[in-house]
Design an enzyme around this catalytic site. Sequence first.
Site, short mmCIF file in Angstrom:
data_model
loop_
_atom_site.label_atom_id
_atom_site.label_comp_id
_atom_site.label_asym_id
_atom_site.label_seq_id
_atom_site.Cartn_x
_atom_site.Cartn_y
_atom_site.Cartn_z
N TYR A 88 0.85 -1.19 0.00
CA TYR A 88 0.00 0.00 0.00
C TYR A 88 0.89 1.25 0.00
CZ TYR A 88 -3.87 -3.11 1.15
OH TYR A 88 -4.81 -4.12 1.11
N ASN A 109 -13.05 -1.24 -5.03
CA ASN A 109 -12.89 -1.81 -6.36
C ASN A 109 -14.08 -2.71 -6.70
OD1 ASN A 109 -12.02 -3.05 -8.72
ND2 ASN A 109 -10.36 -4.18 -7.74
N CYS A 117 -6.67 -5.89 -7.21
CA CYS A 117 -6.41 -5.35 -5.87
C CYS A 117 -5.78 -6.40 -4.97
CB CYS A 117 -7.67 -4.77 -5.26
SG CYS A 117 -9.08 -5.87 -5.27
N HIS A 118 -5.88 -7.68 -5.33
CA HIS A 118 -5.24 -8.73 -4.53
C HIS A 118 -3.72 -8.62 -4.58
CE1 HIS A 118 -5.65 -10.47 -8.59
NE2 HIS A 118 -4.53 -11.12 -8.32
N GLU A 146 -1.26 -17.12 -9.11
CA GLU A 146 -0.29 -16.37 -9.91
C GLU A 146 1.16 -16.79 -9.60
OE1 GLU A 146 -0.90 -12.15 -9.74
OE2 GLU A 146 -3.00 -12.32 -10.38
#
Length: 150
Positions: A88, A109, A117-118, A146
Amino acid sequence: MAQICFHSPIGDISVFAIDGKIISVDFGWGADNEESDSFVEAAKKQILEYLRGERKIIDLPIDISGTAFQEKVWRYMLTIPYGEVRTYGEVAKAINSSPRAVGNACGANHIPILIPCHRIVGSNGKMTGYSGGEGVETKKMLLRIEGHQL
């Protein structure tokens, strides 16, 4: 408005679109008055491929609409590569803001997964808040898909 609801490896997902653009991705099952079309069918296919690790980029038009600040944060999130994270604080510094404001924009979001946003984490990689699905556990699942080492 076109809508499709489906089961996925991370729980039920509902996708909503208007005029060939995704306007919302919600965790959970949407309304029973589902009106599917070829566009949301393609969205379902791409999202499921992503969640199975078969696709790194979801290539669908999205409607980024929020406050000017939210849109700035969301557009920044779109630049974070697959499998990578930013804190952040890093995002805040990049857009000349505060980490708390970035977190608030992440929470607002309306197109999670597609606007990733993850990929925003707390300082030192700490897994903090996620407003979708099962919260932080869903965030962890998306990052594992991912290939991000938690």
